[in-house]
Scaffold this motif. Sequence first.
Motif: not given
Length: 414
Positions: A116-120, A140-143, A372-387
């Motif tokens: 909801d937040a990113i879509r807003a 997956k949908e979120l990423v 607008r940089g990439t944070p150290r714990g970004d969503l792509e990294l979280a995806y690779r951890v959560q899978v």
Amino acid sequence: MTESDRRQFLSGVAGAGLAARAMAQASASQKKLRIGLIGAGGRGTYLGKTIQQFTEQGEPVELVSVCDIYQPRLERAEVAFKAKGYARTADMLKDPNLDAVIIATPDRQHVFNTMDAIRAGKDVYCEKPVTHWAQFDRLKELVHENRKLKRVVQVGTQYVSDTVWERAGEQIRQGAIGKVVHAQSCYFRRGDSGEAGMPIDDPNAKPGVGVDWETAQADAPRREFTVSRLFQWRLYMDYSGGPLTDTYPHMLTPLVKMLDAGFPKKVVATGGRFYYGGLRDVPDTMDLLIQYPQGMDIAFLGSFVNYVGIETLVRGSEGTARKSDLAITLEPMKGVDKPRQELPTDTQTRGEGHSNLAIAHIKDFLNCVRTRGTPRGDLELAYRVQVPLIMAMQSHLHNKVALFDADSETIQLV
């Protein structure tokens, strides 16, 4: 125009462009960020107070709004933070002046709050885990949605904000310990204070009377309301996952980042509720093995029954990387002509060091919102951890091996 004049003109244009960008970056760094807090329980209050401290220290950031589905908690947060209160996230996100939100709701709500937040149009700091263990499709949908929207998303695995993991990863990629074949880490503690010890604010709380029980359940199986399910949600598989998803992301995230591990190939897991009883149905002990396509295993062990852990280390064909509170040490094996390297940590991970890393993690997020940089714990990294964590839970629950196809982004149990 002569060639000399042309070069001088182009140089002037380039210089003006660089100056304009520098001015824009300087302006962005001074812009006061307006932050909203979604979830004002224990962790949310801590994060909100951290933003308050930044404001008091003169940093250009302000907590302006709070949201919670439990009315008494919301009212307390409104007073404590002098912020506007919302009973529903959607109403908070309508504020066009809101730059970012901090999400500290129960696991099951994270993916909905973040989407909801990113879509807003808001950037997001979301507590770990990024999703509940049963929400792989929503993950997956979120990423994929954020790949289009390009919002800054930081997941609250603060250990990854210690730069030692990046520095060690660079050395490992340069061959400091040869080919990596095996790594191990853990999360052990003694006690179930994080679950059974969660305080019950009001033993007489009832749905519909200051409690939005429907929103609290998100997409979980519908259950009758109990005060324990509302306030002690970490006891239940419907809303949590025990150590696997509650604490393992802390240490698995920096390890995956350091090793540039990518997605797993295979995961097997075993564990259960071996000691603690009562209302709890989440495991108190869980061990997993993660195999990667490049020929590398990660063993992650843990329990909430005993605090004696194992060493975090990486085994390579020519040496070993060992993590302590003070450093990551790269040690060559006997007969290998490579230097021993000791890379100091930014801060110890225990005691006050833990809080320092949490503060650094939030600061990293705020900086990335501005640049607008990439944070150290970004969503792509979280995806690779959560899978692999989701695969581990599926392996445990179904007593099978979980396989992952990176091309189709699908999990199969065999």
